[in-house]
Write a protein that holds these residues in place. Structure first.
Motif, mmCIF file in Angstrom:
data_model
loop_
_atom_site.group_PDB
_atom_site.id
_atom_site.type_symbol
_atom_site.label_atom_id
_atom_site.label_comp_id
_atom_site.label_asym_id
_atom_site.label_seq_id
_atom_site.Cartn_x
_atom_site.Cartn_y
_atom_site.Cartn_z
ATOM 1 N N ALA A 104 1.404 11.741 -4.386
ATOM 2 C CA ALA A 104 0.553 10.376 -4.751
ATOM 3 C C ALA A 104 0.272 9.326 -5.634
ATOM 4 O O ALA A 104 1.140 8.409 -5.535
ATOM 5 C CB ALA A 104 -0.291 10.788 -3.300
ATOM 6 N N ALA A 105 0.394 10.436 -6.431
ATOM 7 C CA ALA A 105 -0.460 10.220 -7.570
ATOM 8 C C ALA A 105 1.303 9.754 -8.438
ATOM 9 O O ALA A 105 0.476 7.979 -9.251
ATOM 10 C CB ALA A 105 -1.272 11.313 -9.028
ATOM 11 N N GLU A 106 2.074 10.532 -8.526
ATOM 12 C CA GLU A 106 3.011 10.475 -9.281
ATOM 13 C C GLU A 106 3.716 8.884 -8.330
ATOM 14 O O GLU A 106 4.287 8.012 -9.384
ATOM 15 C CB GLU A 106 3.980 11.542 -9.551
ATOM 16 N N ALA A 107 3.641 8.513 -7.353
ATOM 17 C CA ALA A 107 4.207 7.390 -6.423
ATOM 18 C C ALA A 107 3.215 5.810 -7.125
ATOM 19 O O ALA A 107 3.503 4.666 -7.664
ATOM 20 C CB ALA A 107 3.932 7.864 -5.456
ATOM 21 N N VAL A 108 2.136 6.522 -7.895
ATOM 22 C CA VAL A 108 1.259 5.192 -7.611
ATOM 23 C C VAL A 108 2.226 4.900 -9.106
ATOM 24 O O VAL A 108 1.367 3.586 -9.453
ATOM 25 C CB VAL A 108 -0.305 5.152 -8.265
ATOM 26 N N GLN A 129 0.846 -1.393 0.293
ATOM 27 C CA GLN A 129 -0.054 -0.133 0.112
ATOM 28 C C GLN A 129 0.721 0.761 0.424
ATOM 29 O O GLN A 129 1.846 1.274 0.411
ATOM 30 C CB GLN A 129 -0.908 0.115 1.504
ATOM 31 N N ILE A 130 0.625 2.374 -0.681
ATOM 32 C CA ILE A 130 0.903 3.465 -0.157
ATOM 33 C C ILE A 130 0.904 4.522 0.691
ATOM 34 O O ILE A 130 -0.535 4.678 0.627
ATOM 35 C CB ILE A 130 1.193 3.752 -2.050
ATOM 36 N N ARG A 131 1.330 5.072 1.558
ATOM 37 C CA ARG A 131 0.666 5.829 2.884
ATOM 38 C C ARG A 131 1.704 7.009 1.994
ATOM 39 O O ARG A 131 2.042 7.674 1.408
ATOM 40 C CB ARG A 131 1.704 5.842 3.372
ATOM 41 N N VAL A 132 0.159 8.241 2.344
ATOM 42 C CA VAL A 132 -0.330 9.332 1.603
ATOM 43 C C VAL A 132 -0.260 9.717 2.965
ATOM 44 O O VAL A 132 -1.173 9.788 3.494
ATOM 45 C CB VAL A 132 -1.455 9.483 0.497
#
Ligand code: LLP
Length: 463
Positions: free
Chosen positions: A216-220, A183-186
């Motif tokens: 966060a969108a870039e991390a995704v 999961q990505i923590r935002v």
């Protein structure tokens, strides 16, 4: 933080000093069940009992200071959280609040999952038999060694916290010939109404990847390009000791908005969101925490509503309560030592522990309650400050509380709601020996973390 001054006549002063107190309770012998573990009560002799055992007996057998944990209460709280969220959601107990092998076994038996945030917590979890796929691994600066161990063990998810870590976890999984669920923590940009040091969703801090500025969108985007990881969801933790659910609602709203953006950009609907922990507990009679089913209802309603509005399938929700499960289940038992009445101020009551077993008062200005537990008293209230035995004037356990004016050295007093972030943040300051944790259940008491000894201290000293 100070509340209104106590209007009644003080014992040691004509004018009460500024403080964190309200009027003394009508009867100091009455234990407010809001702040005490479920099986705590007073017996006919006026001695407080937990799990049916008198604190005087516990002090004789296990010494003081010591934490006594009500196992039945712990298990009941686990079940309450699991039942409240039901089968369409997952509850991860946050091990940082307090972790030991016994706790891991209770969690496993009660069907909870476990959030760990260090190699040490991971080792404890695995050693006590928590299935790896029920473990979530957290941290803003996981070492390569920790990532290796988590991936090798097959943890259910790693919550990645930075761009570098996305790449590291992906490469590690590839090297080990596997695919890691992440999961990505935002950080959603919410100001949680709590102490600054335990608020974690505003942007100016070390945790997570900001939604702001499209980070966060870039991390995704990057995560979706890497073969070694399977992006299963978005994680948000807004802070701790929060009573008001509006912060969670804003967080849920923003996380769902990100899910919709991901769907629009990549054509995929991520299946999970984690809304973190942070639910507050009662430390004093003034605190009014919400019940797990209330919180579950509020969170699932908001997620469902937001998803309907964005025409998304409702993702599986997970939460990570730590304090709300273990906090209320334990109290710290101390023996009263020196008592110093300071004319015009308050009475300093020294106990045999202090900031080494409870740093929260010094660190967060936390408020606690305290009660005389080895007997009842008919004496009037005395404004007291409970302090420890450390060489530090900030060594305060309970800043302002009323205790009976006939309190004497040798009495036992207890501070409730110390199950979370007390033993887990305990230190050896002044070479104090960290106290034991004793689980009490249905007439039986057993040590689950033993008291440190001076040999333990010397063992680390290799000079
Ligand atoms: N999930 C994450 C990602 C967290 O960082 C935390 C707490 C939790 C869950 C659990 O939060 P809880 O439900 O226990 O509030 N030492 C401080 C609290 C620090 C909490 C750190 N993270 C204290 O004593 O208040």
């Amino acid at each position: 933080m100070s509340r209104s001054a106590h209007p009644a006549g003080p014992r040691h002063a004509d004018v009460l000093p500024e403080g964190h107190y309200t009027a003394p309770p009508a009867d100091l012998n009455v234990l407010d069940e809001k702040v005490w573990a479920r099986t705590v009560g007073r017996n006919d002799d006026g001695v407080v009992t937990v799990g049916g055992i008198e604190v005087t007996r516990l002090a004789e057998e296990f010494g003081t200071p010591a934490y006594f944990l009500d196992e039945a209460d712990f298990r009941a709280r686990c079940r309450a959280w699991a039942d409240a969220f039901g089968k369409d959601a997952d509850v991860f107990y946050a091990g940082k609040a307090f972790l030991s092998r016994a706790v891991v076994r209770w969690l496993k038996e009660e069907g909870l999952n476990l959030d760990v945030c260090s190699g040490g917590e991971l080792t404890t979890a695995l050693d006590a038999g928590m299935p790896a796929d029920r473990i979530a691994f957290h941290g803003n600066n996981k070492s390569q060694e920790e990532i290796d161990r988590a991936v090798e063990a097959g943890v259910g998810r790693i919550v990645v916290d930075s761009f570098q870590e996305i790449v590291r976890v992906a490469h590690t999984a590839q090297r080990l010939g596997t695919r890691q669920r992440v999961q990505i923590r935002v950080t959603v940009g919410v100001e949680a109404h709590t102490h600054e040091f335990i608020a974690t969703a505003h942007e100016d801090q070390k945790f997570g990847i900001p939604l702001a500025g499209g980070q966060a969108a870039e991390a995704v985007r990057r995560a979706l390009r890497l073969d070694g990881i399977e992006l299963i969801g978005i994680h948000s933790h807004i802070g701790s000791q929060i009573f008001d659910t509006s912060g969670f609602e804003v967080a849920a709203h923003r996380v769902v908005r990100l899910l919709a953006e991901i769907r629009d950009e990549h054509g995929i609907e991520l299946p999970e969101i984690d809304l973190g922990g942070g639910l507050g507990i009662a430390y004093t009679s003034d605190d009014d925490p919400r019940e797990p089913h209330d919180i579950a209802k509020a969170l699932s309603e908001i997620v469902t509503r937001e998803c309907e509005a964005a025409r998304l399938r409702t993702p599986r929700i997970s939460v990570e309560p730590g304090r709300a499960i273990v906090g209320p289940t334990a109290f710290t038992l101390y023996e009263v030592g020196t008592i110093k009445p300071l004319e015009g101020l308050r009475t300093y009551v020294s106990v045999d522990g202090g900031m080494s077993d409870n740093i929260r008062t010094a660190l967060y200005d936390a408020e606690y309650s305290v009660a005389l537990v080895s007997r009842t008293s008919t004496a009037g209230p005395m404004l007291a400050r409970v302090v420890g035995k450390h060489c530090e004037s900030g060594d305060i356990v309970v800043k302002d509380a009323f205790l009976p004016a006939d309190l004497a050295p040798g009495d036992l007093i207890a501070v409730p709601a110390t199950g979370a972030y007390c033993r887990s943040m305990a230190s050896n300051y002044n070479h104090a020996l960290r106290p034991p944790v004793v689980a009490v259940n249905d007439g039986e008491a057993r040590v689950i973390v033993r008291r440190e000894t001076e040999e333990d201290l010397l063992r680390l000293d290799v000079g």
